[in-house]
Structures are given as C-alpha cells and as structure tokens.
Design a protein around this motif. Structure first.
Motif, PDB file in Angstrom:
ATOM      1  N   PRO A 255      -0.420 -11.305  -5.089  1.00 43.25           N
ATOM      2  CA  PRO A 255      -1.071 -10.983  -3.811  1.00 43.25           C
ATOM      3  C   PRO A 255      -0.574  -9.681  -3.190  1.00 43.25           C
ATOM      4  CG  PRO A 255       0.437 -12.850  -3.580  1.00 43.25           C
ATOM      5  CD  PRO A 255       0.276 -12.601  -5.046  1.00 43.25           C
ATOM      6  N   ARG A 256       0.580  -9.176  -3.651  1.00 45.35           N
ATOM      7  CA  ARG A 256       1.069  -7.907  -3.114  1.00 45.35           C
ATOM      8  C   ARG A 256       0.315  -6.714  -3.669  1.00 45.35           C
ATOM      9  NH1 ARG A 256       7.286  -8.867  -4.509  1.00 45.35           N
ATOM     10  NH2 ARG A 256       6.217  -9.832  -6.287  1.00 45.35           N
ATOM     11  N   PHE A 257      -0.454  -6.913  -4.734  1.00 43.30           N
ATOM     12  CA  PHE A 257      -1.270  -5.829  -5.267  1.00 43.30           C
ATOM     13  C   PHE A 257      -2.453  -5.597  -4.338  1.00 43.30           C
ATOM     14  CE2 PHE A 257      -4.836  -4.685  -8.322  1.00 43.30           C
ATOM     15  CZ  PHE A 257      -4.577  -3.323  -8.247  1.00 43.30           C
ATOM     16  N   ASP A 258      -2.483  -4.428  -3.723  1.00 41.35           N
ATOM     17  CA  ASP A 258      -3.518  -4.070  -2.759  1.00 41.35           C
ATOM     18  C   ASP A 258      -4.643  -3.350  -3.504  1.00 41.35           C
ATOM     19  OD1 ASP A 258      -5.101  -3.054  -0.742  1.00 41.35           O
ATOM     20  OD2 ASP A 258      -3.405  -2.488   0.540  1.00 41.35           O
ATOM     21  N   LYS A 259      -5.782  -3.982  -3.590  1.00 42.62           N
ATOM     22  CA  LYS A 259      -6.911  -3.415  -4.342  1.00 42.62           C
ATOM     23  C   LYS A 259      -7.535  -2.213  -3.653  1.00 42.62           C
ATOM     24  CE  LYS A 259      -8.117  -7.739  -6.675  1.00 42.62           C
ATOM     25  NZ  LYS A 259      -9.176  -8.756  -6.932  1.00 42.62           N
ATOM     26  N   THR A 260      -7.140  -1.952  -2.432  1.00 43.66           N
ATOM     27  CA  THR A 260      -7.661  -0.778  -1.721  1.00 43.66           C
ATOM     28  C   THR A 260      -6.646   0.351  -1.646  1.00 43.66           C
ATOM     29  OG1 THR A 260      -6.906  -1.566   0.461  1.00 43.66           O
ATOM     30  CG2 THR A 260      -9.083  -2.290  -0.282  1.00 43.66           C
ATOM     31  N   ASN A 261      -5.419   0.059  -2.069  1.00 42.31           N
ATOM     32  CA  ASN A 261      -4.352   1.071  -2.030  1.00 42.31           C
ATOM     33  C   ASN A 261      -3.346   0.716  -3.111  1.00 42.31           C
ATOM     34  OD1 ASN A 261      -2.324   2.891  -1.506  1.00 42.31           O
ATOM     35  ND2 ASN A 261      -1.892   2.169   0.573  1.00 42.31           N
ATOM     36  N   PHE A 262      -3.530   1.259  -4.307  1.00 49.41           N
ATOM     37  CA  PHE A 262      -2.759   0.841  -5.477  1.00 49.41           C
ATOM     38  C   PHE A 262      -1.263   1.135  -5.356  1.00 49.41           C
ATOM     39  CE2 PHE A 262      -6.687   1.489  -8.424  1.00 49.41           C
ATOM     40  CZ  PHE A 262      -7.278   0.387  -7.840  1.00 49.41           C
ATOM     41  N   GLY A 263      -0.890   2.061  -4.521  1.00 54.68           N
ATOM     42  CA  GLY A 263       0.523   2.407  -4.391  1.00 54.68           C
ATOM     43  C   GLY A 263       1.262   1.571  -3.366  1.00 54.68           C
ATOM     44  N   ALA A 264       0.551   0.779  -2.602  1.00 59.29           N
ATOM     45  CA  ALA A 264       1.189  -0.045  -1.577  1.00 59.29           C
ATOM     46  C   ALA A 264       2.079  -1.095  -2.233  1.00 59.29           C
ATOM     47  CB  ALA A 264       0.125  -0.723  -0.712  1.00 59.29           C
ATOM     48  N   ASN A 265       3.246  -1.319  -1.650  1.00 59.79           N
ATOM     49  CA  ASN A 265       4.203  -2.340  -2.094  1.00 59.79           C
ATOM     50  C   ASN A 265       4.779  -2.060  -3.481  1.00 59.79           C
ATOM     51  OD1 ASN A 265       3.423  -3.871   0.264  1.00 59.79           O
ATOM     52  ND2 ASN A 265       1.630  -4.573  -0.884  1.00 59.79           N
TER      53      ASN A 265
END
Length: 539
Positions: free
Chosen positions: A323-333
């Motif tokens: 769930p930490r994978f942000d599909k709108t911002n791949f570099g987040a987390n």
C-alpha cells in the motif's frame, strides 16, 4: 593547466594523436623530437593530449573513449538497469543482445582508442626517459602518463581479456605483428604500474583547483582496487581502498543529487572525473537524454530492474502490491535516489510535467519511434536549472568516486573471507545509505551480505558505467541480462494501448519492452576484425 582534459585544438596534441593501425608510430610534423621533451610547456600540451585521448566534444555518436560520457552513462543502457531507446539493432544494444560481432563500432572504438592512447603514452614516457635531469614536474608528468596507460589496460583486460601488452614505442612493422598476452599478465602489469605511480602522484588534498582533472594518488589507487577485483585478489583490493580511506582527503558529499551537477564538481567525493566546460568543451548528454518536450532524443531509458531495486524508506523491499506504493507518484515512500536518478510519468522535469502515458496526446507518449520505450528517463547528471547549448553541457563525468571506494572496500573484505563487523558496515555501506537517510544494514553473514552490496552498487552507481563491468566480473551476466525488460506501469482504461509480452497482460500493468538474448561467453568482447586483418597474430 586549468581543467586539464578540457583543452582542445592545441597543435602540440598532434604529437599524441595517432591514426591508422592502433599501435602505429607516426613521424612528428611540427616539432623536433630531440628538443621537444626539454621544455615543460611542450610537455604540458602533450600531456593534455594524453588525458583527452579520443574524447569527442559535443554529441558522441559512436563512443569515442572509455572516459567519454558514451562509455559511462550510455553504456549502462546495455546492462540490465537500462535500455537504449534504439533497441537491439543499434551497436550499443548489440553488445548484450546476443549479436555482438567483431565489426561492432563500439567493440572497434573501445579497442582502438585505448591503443592510440597507449602508443602516445609510450612515446611520451620514452621521450622523458632520455632526459638526464628531470624536474619534479617532469617526474609527475611521467607518472601521469604511466597512470593513463595502465588504466587503458585495465579496461582492455576487463572487456577483451587477452590483448597485446605494449610498453614501449613500436616501429610500424612491430605494431603490425604484436601478439596477445594473457589477461592475467595484462592485469598484473596494470596493477604494478598503478601501485608504483600511486607513490609518485600528489594526494588529492594537494591538488590545486587550477589542476582539476589531473591524476592523484587516490585516482591510481581507485583503479588499482578495480584491477585487483577483476584479478580476484581481494586482499590487495581492500588494501588499495583502505589506503584511500586512511588518507582522509575524500568524503561522501552530503547532497547526492547536486553531487552530479556542475556545482558539485569540486566535491572531495569526486576522486577522478573527465572534465568538461559549457560551450567551450561540453558534451551532448542532454541531447541524448532529454525527453522530446525538451528537445532530446530519449535514448537513456531506465528498466524495471532498477526501478524495483529501490526499497521503501524503512528498508523493506519494494512491491507493487504494498500500500505504500503510490501509483500517482512512484518516488513517494522510496529510497530518495530513485527521484534523483530518473523520472517517470507525471513527474516534473525541467519545469514542466513529463507525460508519457499511452493514452496521452503529446509527443512524449510511450510507443514506437523516437520517444521513451520504458516510461523512465534519466535525471541524474542533468541540472534542471541549466539552460545552455543542448550539445555542449559542461558537467564532468565521474570516473572514480569515494562512495565506490567504500563499496569496493566492503566487497573485497566479504569476498576475501574476512570477518565482517558492524563497525565495518557503518564505515562503508551504511555511510553511503545514511547520506540519503536509508536505514543501516546489520547483516554480517557474507552469503547474505554480498547480495546487499550488489544491490547497493546497482543503485548508488547507476549510470556511471560500472553495471556491465560488475555483471561480467560477478559471473551473473547471463542471468541478469536475459530477464524480461519492462517499463513503467500504466493504469489505462484501454488495455489495447499497452504493449504486452505474448499478448498477456502483466500482473502489475507494466509496459513490456523486450528480452535480450545474451549468450554465455559474450562477456569477452572480440578483437575487432579491422585489427585482425592487419595483424594475423590477433586472430
């Protein structure tokens, strides 16, 4: 001698630039050889030629030199972490696609150009050896020529294995009849030379800013460590790295991102780098790497293998299902080096949004033609505030970096069978990770630690030209290079727009790119046919 490698168009450099057969000796046309070497000013000009070698300024189309951006930054596109947008029909793509041949331009240039440099170095050294009362500066210049020559042999033995070992000026007849020496002999020669000149060259701390680009003791030791790693002499490799560390002249730069910008060129982390200057002596990386929106050719594509290597911020491995994978911002987390190294659909690059979604209507849309083939393009090295000539960018190309020294030191200790302590981890790999606020490792079991070192090198040194070298020397090229290449995931409403393997939708909605057909044994590049035709002893 400000920024030594930058000086171009100097008549005296003709002394060092040889043509035709790679080891020919050509007559002087502008200077008397009997008096040339007595003048330090002449020697400085000739030494500039040795440093420059075959490096092309501007766009480097067919790899001009091992120290050019093409054989460092672009070469990683032939490894598992990248993909050259031109595919496997281009000569760089053929290097690892199972179609490498002895007429490949990259194979030819990266063999012939070093020998032209070697021949020039031999001539320079032979000329200096005839001087009875050499000055300290002359002694230093001679050591620099020996360094340059030894480094050429490091590259040749790394990629071509058995090659001619030439250590003196040859006649035309001799140059056309030389025989190959064993890889072990060539590597040992390079190691002996690098070890010797490290005792002569100045330390990094003693190099004036006006001499940026000249070799130091640390530069020689860095290449010495690499040479020993290829030889699998891990104790000697560790000793070379340890000497650099003990000097205390170099340190990790606190800012990973700007380290690769023109503003970071004087950082002590850079031990040795190819020098460039905007407009005067720049290179064409922006032309090769920029997206269409910024006037570039989109050649430097990043693969899923690098994208998926960046852990989450707590150090746990990446997963598309997390769930930490942000599909709108791949570099987040994620490990911050992801965003420092490349960008992706929806990210801002050079002030505007990069849109490569297959449903987009802009020129950068992923698909056939001169656009991205993975959805990931290079950000590393590209200062987004820079606004100069796209073909004359002045950022330096790193060749020896302190972070690499730390990682090689730990690798040599692990592979050499030495006991691994937490203190050693903190001194090396954890220091590299701490710079970007990634959690430390505590693993001291060599069998489990070595894969972590391999992964760290993959991430930390991405697109600095060492990935293919690592795969070859670790013996894992066949495994890694034949894995399917995927690009970015795209969450489109119309799946018919997606490129798929065998018509099957990828479980993570990744764009399928291609699959290489690397063959065992192709870690050894062939000696070019042009050289074999001149000299049958090379067959």
């Amino acid at each position: 001698m400000n920024k030594f490698i930058n000086i171009v168009g100097i008549g005296a450099i003709s002394l060092c630039m040889l043509g035709s057969c790679s080891m020919d000796r050509h007559p002087l046309t502008s200077f008397s050889e009997e008096t040339f070497y007595n003048d330090e000013a002449n020697l400085e000009l000739a030494l500039v030629g040795l440093y420059r070698g075959g490096i092309t300024m501007g766009v480097d189309y067919n790899v001009s030199d091992w120290w050019a951006y093409s054989a460092t930054i672009l070469l990683d596109g032939a490894s598992d972490i990248g993909y050259d947008r031109r595919g496997f029909t281009n000569d760089i793509g053929k290097l690892t696609a199972g179609t490498i041949t002895e007429t490949n331009l990259w194979v030819q240039n990266l063999y012939q150009k070093p020998y032209r440099r070697i021949s020039a170095c031999c001539r320079f050294i032979d000329g200096l050896s005839a001087i009875e009362n050499k000055t300290a500066e002359m002694e230093r210049m001679e050591a620099e020529a020996r360094f340059i020559r030894a480094v050429q042999y490091f590259y040749l033995a790394s990629y071509y294995h058995d090659v001619p070992l030439v250590t003196r000026t040859l006649s035309l007849e001799e140059s056309n009849t030389v025989s190959k020496s064993s890889r072990a002999e060539v590597l040992q020669y390079a190691a002996d030379e690098l070890k010797a000149v490290a005792q002569i060259l100045p330390r990094h701390k003693d190099l004036p800013g006006t001499e940026l680009g000249r070799a130091t003791a640390q530069a020689a030791l860095g290449y010495l460590a690499r040479t020993y790693l290829v030889m699998e002499d891990f104790k000697s490799a560790a000793n070379a790295c340890e000497q650099i560390i003990s000097y205390g002249d170099n340190a990790l730069d606190p800012n990973y991102q700007t380290l690769f910008y023109p503003s970071g060129e004087t950082s002590s982390e850079h031990i040795f780098a190819t020098q460039y200057v905007d407009d005067l002596a720049g290179h064409g990386l922006p032309q090769h790497a920029y997206p269409i929106k910024d006037g570039g050719w989109c050649l430097v594509n990043i693969s899923n293998h690098l994208f998926e290597a960046y852990d989450f911020l707590d150090g746990t491995p990446f997963s598309y299902e997390d769930p930490r994978f942000d599909k709108t911002n791949f570099g987040a987390n994620r490990d911050p080096r992801l965003d420092y190294t490349f960008y992706y659909d929806g990210a801002t690059f050079r002030g505007t949004v990069y849109d490569c979604d297959p449903e987009a209507t802009v020129a950068d849309k992923i698909g056939p033609g001169q656009t991205t083939q993975t959805g990931y393009l290079l950000r590393k090295f590209l200062d987004e505030s820079w606004s100069g000539d796209i073909n004359a960018y002045g950022v330096n190309v790193p060749l020896v970096r302190y972070a690499d020294i730390l990682l090689m030191y730990l690798e040599a200790k692990v592979r050499g069978g030495e006991s691994i302590t937490q203190q050693l981890l903190d001194q090396t790999i954890n220091a590299v990770r701490a710079r970007v606020n990634m959690p430390p490792y505590t693993e001291t079991n060599p069998d489990k630690l070595f894969p972590l070192i391999q992964k760290e090198r993959m991430i930390e040194l991405a697109f600095e030209g060492w990935r293919l070298w690592d795969l070859f020397r670790w013996g894992i090229a066949e495994e890694k290079l034949n894995e399917d290449i995927y690009g970015s995931p795209f969450y489109v409403s119309d799946q018919s727009l997606m490129q798929m393997k065998d018509g099957q939708r990828d479980p993570y909605d990744r764009w399928y790119v291609a699959t290489r057909a690397f063959q065992p044994g192709q870690e050894v590049w062939p000696i070019p046919l042009a050289e074999k035709n001149i000299n049958p002893n090379l067959r």
